[in-house]
Design a protein around this motif. Structure first.
Motif, short mmCIF file in Angstrom:
data_model
loop_
_atom_site.label_atom_id
_atom_site.label_comp_id
_atom_site.label_asym_id
_atom_site.label_seq_id
_atom_site.Cartn_x
_atom_site.Cartn_y
_atom_site.Cartn_z
N ALA A 171 0.82 -1.21 0.00
CA ALA A 171 0.00 0.00 0.00
C ALA A 171 0.86 1.26 0.00
CB ALA A 171 -0.93 0.01 1.21
N GLY A 172 1.94 1.22 0.77
CA GLY A 172 2.81 2.39 0.87
C GLY A 172 3.34 2.84 -0.47
N PRO A 173 4.10 1.96 -1.16
CA PRO A 173 4.62 2.37 -2.47
C PRO A 173 3.52 2.74 -3.47
CG PRO A 173 5.72 0.39 -1.71
CD PRO A 173 4.64 0.68 -0.72
N ALA A 174 2.37 2.07 -3.39
CA ALA A 174 1.29 2.41 -4.32
C ALA A 174 0.84 3.85 -4.09
CB ALA A 174 0.11 1.45 -4.14
N LEU A 175 0.63 4.20 -2.81
CA LEU A 175 0.23 5.57 -2.48
C LEU A 175 1.34 6.54 -2.86
CD1 LEU A 175 -1.34 4.89 1.00
CD2 LEU A 175 -2.55 5.76 -1.00
N GLY A 176 2.57 6.10 -2.60
CA GLY A 176 3.71 6.96 -2.90
C GLY A 176 3.82 7.26 -4.38
N ILE A 177 3.71 6.23 -5.21
CA ILE A 177 3.88 6.44 -6.64
C ILE A 177 2.70 7.23 -7.19
CG2 ILE A 177 2.79 4.44 -7.79
CD1 ILE A 177 6.34 5.70 -8.44
N ALA A 178 1.52 7.03 -6.60
CA ALA A 178 0.36 7.81 -7.05
C ALA A 178 0.61 9.29 -6.76
CB ALA A 178 -0.91 7.35 -6.35
N ALA A 179 1.14 9.57 -5.58
CA ALA A 179 1.39 10.96 -5.20
C ALA A 179 2.50 11.56 -6.05
CB ALA A 179 1.72 11.05 -3.72
N PHE A 180 3.61 10.83 -6.20
CA PHE A 180 4.72 11.36 -6.98
C PHE A 180 4.35 11.49 -8.45
CE2 PHE A 180 7.35 9.92 -3.33
CZ PHE A 180 7.95 11.13 -3.06
N GLY A 181 3.66 10.47 -8.96
CA GLY A 181 3.23 10.52 -10.36
C GLY A 181 2.34 11.73 -10.60
N SER A 182 1.39 11.95 -9.68
CA SER A 182 0.50 13.10 -9.81
C SER A 182 1.29 14.39 -9.75
CB SER A 182 -0.53 13.11 -8.69
OG SER A 182 -1.24 11.92 -8.66
N PHE A 183 2.27 14.40 -8.85
CA PHE A 183 3.08 15.61 -8.69
C PHE A 183 3.85 15.93 -9.96
CE2 PHE A 183 7.21 17.51 -7.61
CZ PHE A 183 6.77 18.72 -7.13
N ILE A 184 4.51 14.90 -10.51
CA ILE A 184 5.30 15.11 -11.72
C ILE A 184 4.39 15.54 -12.86
CG2 ILE A 184 6.75 13.96 -13.43
CD1 ILE A 184 7.68 12.14 -11.03
N ALA A 185 3.25 14.85 -13.00
CA ALA A 185 2.32 15.18 -14.09
C ALA A 185 1.75 16.58 -13.90
CB ALA A 185 1.19 14.16 -14.14
N GLY A 186 1.39 16.89 -12.67
CA GLY A 186 0.84 18.22 -12.39
C GLY A 186 1.83 19.31 -12.74
N THR A 187 3.08 19.08 -12.35
CA THR A 187 4.13 20.05 -12.63
C THR A 187 4.34 20.22 -14.13
OG1 THR A 187 5.17 19.31 -10.61
CG2 THR A 187 6.49 20.67 -12.07
N ALA A 188 4.41 19.08 -14.82
CA ALA A 188 4.65 19.14 -16.27
C ALA A 188 3.49 19.86 -16.96
CB ALA A 188 4.81 17.73 -16.83
N SER A 189 2.26 19.62 -16.48
CA SER A 189 1.15 20.25 -17.18
C SER A 189 1.11 21.75 -16.91
CB SER A 189 -0.18 19.59 -16.81
OG SER A 189 -0.51 19.85 -15.48
N VAL A 190 1.62 22.16 -15.75
CA VAL A 190 1.73 23.60 -15.49
C VAL A 190 2.69 24.23 -16.50
CG1 VAL A 190 2.55 25.32 -13.86
CG2 VAL A 190 1.10 23.47 -13.08
N LEU A 191 3.82 23.53 -16.74
CA LEU A 191 4.76 24.01 -17.77
C LEU A 191 4.07 24.09 -19.12
CD1 LEU A 191 8.03 22.08 -16.85
CD2 LEU A 191 7.65 24.56 -16.79
N GLY A 192 3.25 23.07 -19.41
CA GLY A 192 2.53 23.03 -20.68
C GLY A 192 1.61 24.24 -20.84
N ILE A 193 0.89 24.57 -19.76
CA ILE A 193 -0.02 25.72 -19.83
C ILE A 193 0.79 26.99 -20.08
CG2 ILE A 193 -1.71 27.11 -18.58
CD1 ILE A 193 -2.38 24.73 -16.90
N MET A 194 1.92 27.09 -19.39
CA MET A 194 2.77 28.26 -19.55
C MET A 194 3.21 28.46 -20.99
SD MET A 194 5.46 28.28 -16.48
CE MET A 194 6.80 28.83 -17.53
N LEU A 195 3.57 27.34 -21.63
CA LEU A 195 4.10 27.44 -22.99
C LEU A 195 2.99 27.61 -24.02
CD1 LEU A 195 6.86 24.69 -22.81
CD2 LEU A 195 7.14 27.18 -22.74
N LEU A 196 1.88 26.89 -23.84
CA LEU A 196 0.82 26.91 -24.85
C LEU A 196 -0.19 28.03 -24.65
CD1 LEU A 196 -0.15 23.16 -25.39
CD2 LEU A 196 0.99 24.71 -26.96
N GLY A 197 -0.42 28.40 -23.40
CA GLY A 197 -1.48 29.35 -23.09
C GLY A 197 -1.37 30.68 -23.82
N PRO A 198 -0.30 31.44 -23.57
CA PRO A 198 -0.21 32.78 -24.18
C PRO A 198 -0.27 32.78 -25.71
CG PRO A 198 1.32 32.58 -22.37
CD PRO A 198 0.76 31.21 -22.60
N PRO A 199 0.46 31.88 -26.42
CA PRO A 199 0.32 31.92 -27.88
C PRO A 199 -1.10 31.62 -28.34
CG PRO A 199 1.93 30.24 -27.22
CD PRO A 199 1.53 30.95 -25.99
#
Lengths: 504, 149
Positions: free
Chosen positions: A107-135
């Motif tokens: 359970a621990g690693p499953a929760l951990g990877i869900a949290a880290f995966g979400s974090f990485i994805a969330g961060t990357a998508s913020v970068l995506g908005i930054m790059l795609l949004g204004p143009p």
């Protein structure tokens, strides 16, 4: 890029203001809480909190609303893994392997990877908005009524095509939503329509009563009828950090889930559920040992959890740059903008940079908060699951009613919400999707204004949609979405599959 | 006995034709100069067309026996809706705390089938906590009863 860095720096300065920081924290905290609780989703919660945001600045309220959305994505994964209960629809797939991992003492690693995966994805998508949004916003600035109507048409088509198995039913719901949007004063001549002399209907039917009825009250009614039973897996959660081998297995799924989720999230009508299914299916297909999936494969947790968080980020793009919500949650967010008298769209970056960049930066901060909040507090979230639903559901009803009442101080708005609650309950029973109705309702006014302006300009000729290149692209894509599946059976079966995923 | 799909389609047809008739009372205008009734009228006609199509088209496959479609409107659902409607109207009269207490009491005893004593305690505590949360902390304007809260 220099400008981008400057702008995001400004965004961080905005989101680090104490009030905004607090709003961000409150958002992700409430989001996680309701993500954990089954039977109440981000849509109902965000609409319930409308009245609370009156006292806040627009920036703080949007930051909080967004926080609730992606916080709920996090919270949903916790209950999927520990209790095999998807607290959020977008976490359904996480149950498959997450719960199995928990049963195997992972359970621990499953929760951990869900949290880290979400974090990485969330961060990357913020970068995506930054790059795609204004143009995108600067392109959208050149849109006139025909382009906007073409885009709306494309949006409606996609939503009805992806919502559930029956296209006809979805079209019917979209038409009902558009009709509901015509209630109230005519936007161009201010003639009252379908108001029958009542003041309540003069401003149109409120978005908040409709959404809270269809998504909050209806859900409670269905749960009351079903009788709610829950059992909690009493696993001891230890060692949240995945080991090196698990990290190596998850890196690819997280990356692919992020990219897939982000780009699917941008498309109207997709939401955050479909990307999770696709990400899971993709990993299963390319895996060397696909038979491991469903038996506790960590890839099966990493991919969908990354996908749903990335989709959350992606779906912000059409709202922030075009003013068009891609899904119901974004429709509620649009409502929050409008409550504060701000019209999101291409002008948002220029007119309210503090909101645009502040919200984006806050999503980054919120993701860090979630990581810090989620891992140590998992014990608390599990306790929350023990709150008996019998006590919870009357409370949800009270919150919905108070939420609606405080927006307008009009008892009839509560009645309207209850009517839509009953309607949502019946729609579920009759297999009608609420999603096309709500989106059509939200966009209806804009659709009517733009088509009427277009017709005035073209003197009633539809050829204007073909004469303007961008409008022609939107309209022909919309036509293609309808026609291509009819002509190419392979395509059709793919879409039917997609639609059935959504229903599952 | 009509199938559920037919009931829904007929309802939509009624809604569509009613909408079209009502929209005709507004100015329709023309395609080159659409009036207030133009958009609703054509939408309502479109809804009629889709409803008729829904009536004519047989589902390709028999509908799967989904759990959600089992039975309709159990008494509890009707009761919850009715209690909520009553709550809406007593709210401005009795104020937030008293109406919430009564509402919770009804829900807990009638739907949850809890014992009276525990229901009273839970309802009273919850109403009080909500009052503090909304009014004191979040500064939301809630209606007050004749006794000031």
């Amino acid at each position: 890029m220099d400008l981008g860095l400057h702008a995001i720096g400004y965004g961080f300065a905005v989101s680090a203001e104490p009030l905004n920081l607090f709003a961000c924290f409150a958002g992700v905290f409430i989001g996680t809480l309701i993500g954990v609780l089954p039977g109440i989703g981000p849509v109902a919660t965000m609409s319930m909190l409308f009245p609370v945001t009156y006292a806040m600045t627009p920036t703080a309220s949007i930051i909080m609303m967004a926080g609730i959305y992606y916080g709920a994505m996090y919270g949903g994964s916790t209950t999927s893994i520990l209790a095999n209960i998807p607290g959020e629809a977008a976490s359904v797939v996480t149950c498959l392997d997450g719960y199995q991992m928990a049963r195997q003492g992972q359970a621990g690693p499953a929760l951990g990877i869900a949290a880290f995966g979400s974090f990485i994805a969330g961060t990357a998508s913020v970068l995506g908005i930054m790059l795609l949004g204004p143009p995108l916003a600067s392109v959208a600035l050149r849109f006139g009524p025909p382009e906007i109507f073409g885009l709306l048409l494309l949006g409606f088509t996609m939503v009805t095509y992806l919502a559930g198995a029956s296209k006809l039913k979805a079209v019917a719901m979209a038409l009902v939503g558009l009709l509901l949007a015509t209630v109230g004063l005519d936007p161009m001549t201010a003639t009252p329509r379908f108001t029958y002399g009542t003041i309540t209907l003069m401003d149109g039917i409120g978005l908040v009563p409709i959404i809270m009825g269809l998504f909050g009250v209806a859900e409670v009614l269905l749960n009351i009828e079903k009788g709610f039973h829950q059992e909690i897996f009493k696993a001891r959660v230890q060692g949240l950090l995945p080991n090196r081998e698990q990290w190596r297995a998850s890196a690819g799924p997280i990356a692919r889930g992020t990219v897939l989720g982000f780009f699917l999230g941008i498309l109207p009508g997709i939401g955050s559920i479909v990307p999770t299914f696709l990400a899971y299916a993709l990993e299963k297909r390319i895996a060397r040992h696909p038979e491991r999936f469903g038996r506790g494969a960590i890839e099966g947790v990493a991919a969908p959890e990354s996908a749903n968080n990335a989709a959350t980020g992606g779906s912000m793009i059409p709202l922030l740059t075009l003013g068009i919500p891609a899904n119901v949650v974004m429709a509620v967010l649009l409502g929050a903008f409008l409550v504060h008298g701000i019209q999101p769209g291409p002008l948002l970056v220029k007119e309210h940079p503090e909101i645009f960049w502040g919200v984006i930066a806050s999503m980054y901060i919120g993701n860090v908060m979630l990581l810090v909040l989620n891992l140590p507090l998992i014990g608390l979230w599990v306790q929350v699951l023990k709150v008996p639903y019998g006590v919870l559901f009357p409370l949800i009803l009270v919150f919905c009613m108070i939420g609606v009442y405080t927006v307008s101080a009009n008892v009839w708005d509560i009645v309207i919400m209850l009517i839509f609650g009953a309607l949502g309950y019946l729609m579920k029973k009759f297999d009608y999707e609420p999603m096309p109705l709500v989106l059509a309702y939200v966009l209806g006014r804009m659709a009517e204004e733009t088509i009427r302006q277009t017709l005035l300009v073209s003197r009633g000729s539809a050829a204007i949609f073909l004469e303007r290149p961008l409008a022609a692209i939107f309209v022909s894509t919309a036509v293609a979405v309808v026609v291509v599946p009819l002509v190419l059976p392979r395509f059709r079966s793919a879409i039917v599959k997609l639609a059935s995923l959504r229903e599952a | 006995m009509m199938s559920r799909d037919r009931v829904a389609a007929v309802t939509l047809l009624v809604l569509g034709s009613g909408g079209a008739l009502e929209a005709r009372r507004l100015t329709l205008g023309s395609a080159g100069n659409p009036g207030p009734g133009f958009f609703p009228f054509w939408l309502a006609l479109g809804l009629c067309a889709v409803a008729i199509a829904l009536l004519l088209v047989r589902p390709a496959a028999p509908p799967p026996a989904v759990a959600s479609g089992e039975r309709l409107g159990s008494g509890k659902v009707v009761l919850a809706l009715a209690a909520s409607a009553v709550y809406a109207f007593i709210l401005p009269l009795l104020g937030f705390v008293a109406s919430t207490f009564l509402f919770l009491l009804v829900m807990l005893t009638a739907i949850e089938l809890r014992r009276w004593a525990s229901s009273v305690v839970i309802a009273a505590m919850t109403a009080a906590v909500c009052h503090v949360l909304f009014k004191t902390w979040l500064n939301v304007q809630l209606p007050s009863g004749p006794w000031g809260f």
